[in-house]
Design a protein around this motif. Structure first.
Motif, PDB file in Angstrom:
ATOM      1  N   ASN A   1      -3.575  27.798  69.436  1.00 23.49           N
ATOM      2  CA  ASN A   1      -2.858  28.501  70.434  1.00 23.49           C
ATOM      3  C   ASN A   1      -1.342  28.258  70.461  1.00 23.49           C
ATOM      4  O   ASN A   1      -0.577  28.792  71.571  1.00 23.49           O
ATOM      5  CB  ASN A   1      -3.385  28.401  72.048  1.00 23.49           C
ATOM      6  CG  ASN A   1      -4.864  29.342  71.944  1.00 23.49           C
ATOM      7  OD1 ASN A   1      -4.878  30.456  71.837  1.00 23.49           O
ATOM      8  ND2 ASN A   1      -5.921  28.469  71.918  1.00 23.49           N
ATOM      9  N   GLN A   2      -0.901  27.266  69.793  1.00 25.30           N
ATOM     10  CA  GLN A   2       0.406  26.978  69.533  1.00 25.30           C
ATOM     11  C   GLN A   2       0.857  26.156  70.975  1.00 25.30           C
ATOM     12  O   GLN A   2       1.933  26.766  71.521  1.00 25.30           O
ATOM     13  CB  GLN A   2       1.210  27.871  69.019  1.00 25.30           C
ATOM     14  CG  GLN A   2       0.803  28.104  67.470  1.00 25.30           C
ATOM     15  CD  GLN A   2       1.567  29.669  67.124  1.00 25.30           C
ATOM     16  OE1 GLN A   2       2.463  30.362  67.770  1.00 25.30           O
ATOM     17  NE2 GLN A   2       1.664  29.702  65.799  1.00 25.30           N
ATOM     18  N   MET A   3       0.162  25.510  71.598  1.00 30.29           N
ATOM     19  CA  MET A   3       0.484  24.922  73.013  1.00 30.29           C
ATOM     20  C   MET A   3       0.942  23.519  72.853  1.00 30.29           C
ATOM     21  O   MET A   3       0.610  22.635  72.015  1.00 30.29           O
ATOM     22  CB  MET A   3      -0.938  25.009  73.928  1.00 30.29           C
ATOM     23  CG  MET A   3      -1.390  26.244  74.160  1.00 30.29           C
ATOM     24  SD  MET A   3      -3.040  26.171  74.863  1.00 30.29           S
ATOM     25  CE  MET A   3      -2.581  25.716  76.483  1.00 30.29           C
ATOM     26  N   ALA A   4       1.993  23.228  73.714  1.00 27.75           N
ATOM     27  CA  ALA A   4       2.374  21.905  73.686  1.00 27.75           C
ATOM     28  C   ALA A   4       0.954  21.208  74.302  1.00 27.75           C
ATOM     29  O   ALA A   4       0.301  21.683  74.962  1.00 27.75           O
ATOM     30  CB  ALA A   4       3.324  21.562  74.884  1.00 27.75           C
ATOM     31  N   PHE A   5       1.121  19.806  73.841  1.00 38.29           N
ATOM     32  CA  PHE A   5      -0.347  18.998  74.101  1.00 38.29           C
ATOM     33  C   PHE A   5      -0.026  17.673  74.506  1.00 38.29           C
ATOM     34  O   PHE A   5       0.742  16.915  73.884  1.00 38.29           O
ATOM     35  CB  PHE A   5      -1.114  19.060  72.770  1.00 38.29           C
ATOM     36  CG  PHE A   5      -2.366  18.478  72.837  1.00 38.29           C
ATOM     37  CD1 PHE A   5      -3.481  18.784  73.605  1.00 38.29           C
ATOM     38  CD2 PHE A   5      -2.717  17.452  71.759  1.00 38.29           C
ATOM     39  CE1 PHE A   5      -4.485  18.390  73.673  1.00 38.29           C
ATOM     40  CE2 PHE A   5      -3.867  16.998  71.832  1.00 38.29           C
ATOM     41  CZ  PHE A   5      -4.982  17.394  72.851  1.00 38.29           C
ATOM     42  N   VAL A   6      -0.875  17.454  75.473  1.00 40.17           N
ATOM     43  CA  VAL A   6      -0.836  15.882  75.873  1.00 40.17           C
ATOM     44  C   VAL A   6      -2.283  15.395  75.503  1.00 40.17           C
ATOM     45  O   VAL A   6      -3.202  15.951  75.994  1.00 40.17           O
ATOM     46  CB  VAL A   6      -0.877  15.707  77.222  1.00 40.17           C
ATOM     47  CG1 VAL A   6      -0.891  14.451  77.914  1.00 40.17           C
ATOM     48  CG2 VAL A   6       1.048  16.034  77.693  1.00 40.17           C
ATOM     49  N   PRO A   7      -2.556  14.649  74.540  1.00 42.32           N
ATOM     50  CA  PRO A   7      -3.923  14.363  74.061  1.00 42.32           C
ATOM     51  C   PRO A   7      -4.832  13.569  75.070  1.00 42.32           C
ATOM     52  O   PRO A   7      -5.839  14.023  75.148  1.00 42.32           O
ATOM     53  CB  PRO A   7      -3.632  13.246  72.873  1.00 42.32           C
ATOM     54  CG  PRO A   7      -2.186  13.394  72.385  1.00 42.32           C
ATOM     55  CD  PRO A   7      -1.426  14.001  73.692  1.00 42.32           C
ATOM     56  N   PHE A   8      -4.246  12.744  75.787  1.00 41.69           N
ATOM     57  CA  PHE A   8      -5.143  12.110  76.880  1.00 41.69           C
ATOM     58  C   PHE A   8      -4.429  11.758  77.981  1.00 41.69           C
ATOM     59  O   PHE A   8      -3.721  11.176  78.357  1.00 41.69           O
ATOM     60  CB  PHE A   8      -5.550  10.672  76.245  1.00 41.69           C
ATOM     61  CG  PHE A   8      -6.460  10.014  77.233  1.00 41.69           C
ATOM     62  CD1 PHE A   8      -7.571  10.775  78.074  1.00 41.69           C
ATOM     63  CD2 PHE A   8      -6.665   8.811  77.490  1.00 41.69           C
ATOM     64  CE1 PHE A   8      -8.473  10.171  78.980  1.00 41.69           C
ATOM     65  CE2 PHE A   8      -7.526   7.983  78.243  1.00 41.69           C
ATOM     66  CZ  PHE A   8      -8.181   8.839  79.123  1.00 41.69           C
TER      67      PHE A   8
END
Length: 185
Positions: free
Chosen positions: A138-145
């Motif tokens: 979804n081409q989202m910014a991401f914080v893995p944890f």
């Protein structure tokens, strides 16, 4: 003024804090925005105990107002209830799709979660991978944890050892801010 909608469960709502309105991570992000004189207001749509199915059922209400940035933090309660990661992923994708349909120009970020690898063989791996796959697709910014540097640290969690203290939320906000800041114009 632009609107940032934080949509999640008790971790977004600020469960267990004496003054969740000022100590939750969305409130702390609002303080960072204000400090930089950015033209954004925060809406905290966190509901304690919410699952991805619950989020899917209530997302339309929140989309009836303008949303410029959408922050999604849901899924850990699904695992605690034994809902398979595939179903959780389907619900999260349905939420994401509704947001994109209603607000095509919205910028989005996904807060990833992790669970102990000691759970059923492959279950934890599927759960962790689900967030990465959704963010990429979804081409989202991401914080893995989302709970990085907070989970499992006694002094950073209230007595239930699940929900962060005010100090824990400061760490979370500091971890989330660089990702979110990249979405602000």
């Amino acid at each position: 003024m632009n609107t940032i909608l934080f949509f999640g469960d008790s971790l977004t709502a600020g469960y267990g804090l004496g003054d969740a309105g000022n100590e939750s991570y969305p409130a702390l992000i609002q303080q960072k925005i204000k400090k930089e004189n950015l033209n954004y207001r925060i809406v905290n749509a966190g509901i304690s105990g919410d699952t991805t199915a619950g989020g899917l059922n209530r997302i339309d209400y929140w989309l009836s107002q303008p949303v410029d940035i959408f922050i999604l933090e849901l899924g850990i309660n699904d695992i605690m209830r034994g809902i398979p990661p595939q179903r959780t992923a389907e619900n999260l994708q349905a939420i994401i799709s509704k947001v994109k349909t209603k607000h095509p120009q919205v910028k989005m970020a996904l807060m990833g979660m992790e669970i102990p690898l000691l759970m059923q063989a492959g279950f934890a791996d599927q759960f962790i991978a689900m967030y990465r796959q959704l963010a990429a697709a979804n081409q989202m910014a991401f914080v893995p944890f989302f709970l990085k540097d907070v989970a499992g640290i006694r002094r950073l969690n209230i007595p239930d050892r699940i929900h962060p203290t005010a100090e824990g939320y400061k760490i979370i906000a500091d971890n989330v801010w660089p990702v979110l800041r990249g979405l602000l114009v």
